[in-house]
Design a protein around this motif. Structure first.
Motif, PDB file in Angstrom:
ATOM      1  N   ILE A 199     -13.612 -58.722  30.549  1.00  9.12           N
ATOM      2  CA  ILE A 199     -12.407 -58.348  30.052  1.00  9.12           C
ATOM      3  C   ILE A 199     -12.041 -58.408  28.709  1.00  9.12           C
ATOM      4  CG2 ILE A 199     -10.075 -59.047  30.443  1.00  9.12           C
ATOM      5  CD1 ILE A 199     -10.640 -60.060  33.313  1.00  9.12           C
ATOM      6  N   ASP A 200     -11.665 -57.342  27.836  1.00  6.42           N
ATOM      7  CA  ASP A 200     -11.701 -57.512  26.594  1.00  6.42           C
ATOM      8  C   ASP A 200     -10.548 -58.542  26.227  1.00  6.42           C
ATOM      9  OD1 ASP A 200     -13.167 -55.036  25.089  1.00  6.42           O
ATOM     10  OD2 ASP A 200     -12.481 -54.482  26.984  1.00  6.42           O
ATOM     11  N   GLY A 201      -9.472 -58.890  26.642  1.00  8.89           N
ATOM     12  CA  GLY A 201      -8.277 -59.549  26.528  1.00  8.89           C
ATOM     13  C   GLY A 201      -7.176 -59.303  27.028  1.00  8.89           C
ATOM     14  N   ALA A 202      -6.374 -60.253  26.977  1.00  5.68           N
ATOM     15  CA  ALA A 202      -4.853 -60.101  27.352  1.00  5.68           C
ATOM     16  C   ALA A 202      -3.640 -59.823  26.419  1.00  5.68           C
ATOM     17  CB  ALA A 202      -4.655 -61.211  28.261  1.00  5.68           C
ATOM     18  N   VAL A 203      -2.887 -59.198  26.546  1.00  6.37           N
ATOM     19  CA  VAL A 203      -1.719 -59.016  25.648  1.00  6.37           C
ATOM     20  C   VAL A 203      -0.422 -59.652  26.429  1.00  6.37           C
ATOM     21  CG1 VAL A 203      -0.032 -57.555  24.628  1.00  6.37           C
ATOM     22  CG2 VAL A 203      -2.447 -56.900  24.599  1.00  6.37           C
ATOM     23  N   ILE A 204       0.110 -60.842  25.989  1.00 12.54           N
ATOM     24  CA  ILE A 204       1.093 -61.532  26.638  1.00 12.54           C
ATOM     25  C   ILE A 204       2.469 -61.115  26.066  1.00 12.54           C
ATOM     26  CG2 ILE A 204       2.002 -63.770  27.077  1.00 12.54           C
ATOM     27  CD1 ILE A 204      -0.764 -64.563  26.784  1.00 12.54           C
TER      28      ILE A 204
END
Length: 318
Positions: A199-204
């Protein structure tokens, strides 16, 4: 058979050793857990479906989760506009996966109401907005839009696994995953099922007021605990600029400094602020891209700044 197939009667507790662990159902943390008997008798070892998911996800370059601690902050709106924006480049292949099982709003926002899933020899075919923008949602499985999805955790987890394992996305540059609010079954499932697929990452996404920021702090801590990189925080509904007098008003007062101050306090990147614009809601109701329909608006300018930061973050982590 995996433990998922046996259907846990409750979500795993915080200190669960893992339903596939050799100590599942036997460790001290398992004492008194309603799932103890299920876990202790289930076959151990890696879930074979994870291997199939990993193979399916090899054709997806980047996977970005869109999270929010609280409902109603515009997370699905943000996911849709990010997907529309990425797909404006005809050479970029984009997928949008809606895992908000009980509140699937993505079909309407993307202009796909009434569409159905089709099955081919390669799996479930997503529904296409355009040639390079594909969407999958439980909303495509409902007979009527207003049908309620009343499912316990194991059934929701099973559908998320099926979306990852059986949907034929083909080659994607970006898979945007729109999640429900909170840190519950759906979030644990997506992390577990993609643990070997990167998973590249999360935007919150949050709004400025403290009642939203309290829950967003929990979301940030969730990401840190399960090892999801945080691309950054977006403050949505951040002020309203009158289109006639250009005066800015704060609809949701950031009494403690808003998302920007919270990001500094928690040492996570702050991506920017998206102002309130009633035309965003209209675009979502009509299933249109706000960025294309209103390219000169202040919100579109801020969206593009935020999206550029997301893409720069993802690209530098390659």
């Amino acid at each position: 058979m995996s433990t998922d197939a046996k259907q846990l009667v409750q979500p795993p507790p915080e200190h669960c050793p893992g339903t596939e662990s050799e100590t599942a159902g036997k460790s001290a943390a398992c004492a008194g857990c309603p799932n103890q008997q299920i876990c202790s008798t289930a076959p151990k070892g890696p879930d074979p479906d994870i291997v199939e998911i990993e193979q399916r996800m090899k054709t997806v370059k980047h996977k970005i989760l869109v999270l929010s601690g609280k409902g109603g902050v515009g997370k699905s709106t943000f996911s849709s506009q990010l997907s529309f924006a990425l797909a404006m480049n005809q050479d970029t292949q984009v997928g949008l996966l809606d895992i908000d099982i009980c509140g699937p709003s993505i079909p309407k926002i993307m202009g796909l109401e009434g569409e159905q899933i089709h099955i081919s020899g390669q799996g479930w075919d997503p529904v296409y907005v355009q040639d390079n923008l594909a969407v999958m949602s439980v909303g495509f499985l409902l007979e009527k839009e207003e049908d309620a999805v009343i499912w316990r955790g194991p059934k929701k987890n099973g559908l998320i696994k099926q979306f990852l394992k059986d949907v034929f996305w083909s080659d994607l540059d970006y898979l945007i995953v729109d999640t429900p609010p909170g840190t519950s079954d759906e979030h644990l499932s997506i992390v577990q099922y993609l643990k070997t697929s990167h998973i590249d990452g999360a935007v919150i996404v949050t709004s400025p007021q403290d009642v939203a920021l309290i829950d967003v702090r929990k979301e940030i801590n969730f990401c840190k605990k399960v090892g999801i990189p945080i691309i950054g925080v977006v403050e949505n509904m951040s002020g309203f600029v009158c289109p006639k007098c250009t005066k800015e008003s704060q609809i949701f007062l950031p009494t403690s400094g808003g998302a920007e101050q919270m990001s500094k306090d928690m040492n996570v990147p702050f991506l920017g602020k998206i102002p309130i614009d009633p035309l965003i809601a209209r675009s979502c109701d009509e299933g249109k891209s706000y960025l294309i329909t209103f390219p000169e608006s202040e919100a579109t300018k801020q969206y593009k700044l935020v999206f550029d930061k997301i893409l720069n973050s993802v690209d530098t982590k390659q």
